[in-house]
Scaffold this motif. Structure first.
Motif, short mmCIF file in Angstrom:
data_model
loop_
_atom_site.label_atom_id
_atom_site.label_comp_id
_atom_site.label_asym_id
_atom_site.label_seq_id
_atom_site.Cartn_x
_atom_site.Cartn_y
_atom_site.Cartn_z
N ILE A 188 0.85 -1.20 0.00
CA ILE A 188 0.00 0.00 0.00
C ILE A 188 0.88 1.25 0.00
CG2 ILE A 188 -1.67 1.33 1.36
CD1 ILE A 188 -2.65 -1.46 2.36
N ASP A 189 1.94 1.19 0.81
CA ASP A 189 2.86 2.32 0.91
C ASP A 189 3.54 2.62 -0.42
OD1 ASP A 189 3.70 4.26 2.62
OD2 ASP A 189 5.44 3.17 3.36
N THR A 190 3.81 1.56 -1.17
CA THR A 190 4.47 1.73 -2.48
C THR A 190 3.47 1.84 -3.64
OG1 THR A 190 4.74 -0.68 -2.56
CG2 THR A 190 6.62 0.61 -1.79
N GLN A 191 2.18 2.01 -3.31
CA GLN A 191 1.12 2.22 -4.30
C GLN A 191 0.91 1.04 -5.25
OE1 GLN A 191 -0.95 5.07 -4.23
NE2 GLN A 191 0.12 5.17 -2.28
N PHE A 192 1.07 -0.19 -4.74
CA PHE A 192 0.74 -1.39 -5.52
C PHE A 192 -0.40 -2.11 -4.81
CE2 PHE A 192 5.19 -0.77 -6.82
CZ PHE A 192 5.07 -0.83 -8.20
N CYS A 193 -1.57 -1.46 -4.80
CA CYS A 193 -2.70 -1.96 -4.00
C CYS A 193 -3.16 -3.34 -4.47
CB CYS A 193 -3.87 -0.98 -4.07
SG CYS A 193 -3.48 0.57 -3.27
N GLU A 194 -3.09 -3.57 -5.80
CA GLU A 194 -3.56 -4.87 -6.30
C GLU A 194 -2.71 -6.03 -5.76
OE1 GLU A 194 -0.90 -2.81 -9.20
OE2 GLU A 194 -2.79 -2.30 -8.24
N LYS A 195 -1.41 -5.75 -5.44
CA LYS A 195 -0.56 -6.80 -4.89
C LYS A 195 -0.83 -7.02 -3.40
CE LYS A 195 3.32 -6.72 -8.08
NZ LYS A 195 4.79 -6.68 -8.21
N ALA A 196 -1.34 -6.00 -2.74
CA ALA A 196 -1.65 -6.14 -1.30
C ALA A 196 -2.87 -7.01 -1.08
CB ALA A 196 -1.88 -4.76 -0.70
#
Length: 554
Positions: free
Chosen positions: A361-369
């Motif tokens: 989330i911090d690195t803006q890859f929400c789909e991976k979270a």
């Protein structure tokens, strides 16, 4: 005889056990010796002949040792000349050879008994009993006690604690050496079962029977350690080390004791000494790393943990600890690597899952979270926060339909969750669905119920009377509110609250009108650069501006 013995050994090496048996039987009939007898038992064991194993064991027991009795080494008090002779021969080469031969005989007999006992009868216990009876009737009577203790240890290996305890209790009236060994094992057994009173009494018995038994002293220290008297426990461990400097258990335990007493330098010294003895012990390596961490030296802690994972590369706890240390040092990429490795080997650690989800989330890859929060929701299905985070990740990544379906699913499972209804109202409004009115009505009902609940708490607080009663009522209402919020999963965990924009907890509005505003559990989105927002600037716009000397061509 020696040539025949070598022929027999060669037959064993080539797997020709029948020929090996012939060679060793020939030796045992002509000039019986310990090695040939032991090899004969091994050969019969290899072909699985029970009766012949028994006969071979009896032949091994009957081998004459040709050793003089110990009585001749006892000095008579009246004859000074004889005393001098006996003193001279007490430890000469012949006496040393006799001791070695006796030790070798005992080793062969004990090993043979341990080997054949489980297979010569219906159960290993019956087999051991047969071996013990044969040994008792021989010149090796004192070995019978050692066999009985081995029997108890075999019960331990088979997790049959009751039988082990029964076997060991038979030695309480034996001579001091055997009694001390049995009491030491009993003390350790009771300690493992958390029966510290029993463990302590048997540890006392073991120490009183043999004050120089390091295992007995270590067990006594353990029982005192369990009661929290660390200084006294350290004294017993030190005494065990004085009696046997190679007693690694006592050295390890004294290191743990110093850790408890916050004497970290001394604890580190103990574990480093132990590391010099046990080079690749994972426990010792971890303790050294842990002490360095307590001493606030993360770089050294990381270095020792790296050694630890070279010994146990699949230890998920060690990997997650490395990730935690790198994270505290600000090295997110290395922290991610070790947290991810830890997750691979043990994908059910909530703390690791939470960290990985927060990292994406911090690195803006929400789909991976999403996969991590889905895993967390499987592990803790009653915690609504994980499912809300999954839905928020779908919404953040632009998959509004999946987000809507997820929120609907959450609402079915947690119909009283206000935050989920707010998201549903907002999403249905944005997409333009007719269901918005239904969710808005439900949200209004929930808000009203909450308001009524709050009024009841307030009226109960007012009726309690007195300043003290008011304070208690207030504290009770606050704690009740917190409990309900946590039970419904409406508060984020500490890790995710640390993300930007997630400092405020979920709060429902007390207004009578429907309030469909919400707080994103993942925090506010970072604005994307608006590259197409500005109008195109014509080149002529720069015509009136004077260029600086630094921009002119040379």
């Amino acid at each position: 005889i020696k040539i025949t013995q070598n022929i027999g050994v060669t037959f064993i090496m080539t797997g020709q056990y029948a020929d090996a048996i012939n060679s060793f039987e020939h030796i045992m009939s002509l000039a019986p010796n310990l090695k040939a007898g032991f090899n004969l038992i091994l050969s019969y064991f290899a072909i699985g002949d029970r009766e012949k194993m028994k006969k071979a064991f009896q032949k091994l027991i009957a081998v004459p040792l040709e050793i003089d009795e110990d009585d001749k080494y006892i000095s008579p008090s009246d004859d000074s000349h004889t005393n001098l002779v006996i003193e001279a021969i007490k430890n000469d080469h012949l006496r040393q050879m006799e001791r070695e031969r006796k030790a070798m005989a005992e080793k062969y007999i004990l090993t043979a008994a341990k080997l054949i006992a489980p297979v010569i009868e219906t159960s290993f216990a019956v087999g051991y009993d047969w071996c013990v009876e044969v040994v008792k009737a021989s010149q090796y009577v004192e070995l019978a006690n050692d066999l009985e203790i081995n029997k108890a240890i075999t019960y331990l290996r088979q997790k049959d604690f009751n039988q082990a305890v029964e076997t060991l209790k038979m030695f309480e009236k034996k001579d001091s050496r055997v009694k001390s060994a049995a009491a030491t094992n009993l003390s350790f057994l009771y300690y493992l079962e958390n029966e510290f009173a029993q463990a302590s009494s048997y540890a006392d018995l073991a120490v009183n029977s043999d004050r120089y038994n390091p295992s007995a002293l270590t067990n006594k220290g353990n029982t005192i350690f369990a009661n929290g008297d660390y200084e006294k426990a350290a004294e017993f461990y030190k005494e065990a080390l004085r009696n046997d400097s190679s007693c690694t258990e006592a050295l390890y335990n004294i290191g743990l004791t110093y850790k408890k007493l916050n004497r970290l330098d001394e604890a580190l010294d103990c574990f480093l000494k132990l590391h010099a003895i046990l080079r690749n012990s994972a426990q010792v390596l971890y303790q050294i790393a842990n002490v360095y961490e307590l001493m606030e030296d993360p770089s050294q802690a990381i270095e020792w943990l790296m050694q630890l994972i070279s010994v146990v590369p699949t230890d998920s706890r060690a990997l997650s600890k490395l990730g935690e240390l790198y994270d505290s040092e600000g090295d997110k990429s290395q922290a991610f690597q070790y947290y991810y490795e830890s997750y691979r080997y043990f994908p059910s650690n909530i703390e690791v899952i939470e960290w990985l989800g927060a990292y994406y989330i911090d690195t803006q890859f929400c789909e991976k979270a999403i996969q991590y929060f889905e895993r967390a929701s499987l592990i803790q299905p009653t915690q609504v926060k994980w499912q809300l985070m999954v839905a928020s990740c779908f919404r953040r990544s632009g998959n509004y339909q999946r987000a809507l379906d997820t929120y609907k699913d959450i609402h079915r499972k947690f119909p009283e969750n206000v935050e989920c209804l707010r998201f549903l109202v907002r999403l249905c409004t944005d997409i333009g669905l007719k269901e918005v009115q239904e969710y808005a009505t439900k949200l209004k009902k929930l808000e009203k119920m909450k308001e009524i609940r709050e009024q009841r708490i307030k009226s109960g607080r007012d009726s309690s009377g007195g300043a003290r009663g008011k304070r208690e009522g207030s504290a009770g209402s606050d704690s009740g509110q917190n409990c309900s919020a946590s039970s419904k999963g409406e508060r984020l965990s500490a890790k995710l609250r640390a993300l930007p924009g997630t400092n405020e907890p979920y709060e429902s509005s007390s207004n009578k009108e429907i309030d469909a505003s919400y707080l994103d559990p993942l925090g506010p989105q970072i604005e994307r650069p608006k590259t197409a927002a500005k109008k195109r600037i014509d080149e002529d716009d720069f015509a009136d501006e004077q260029l600086g000397d630094d921009l002119l061509p040379e």
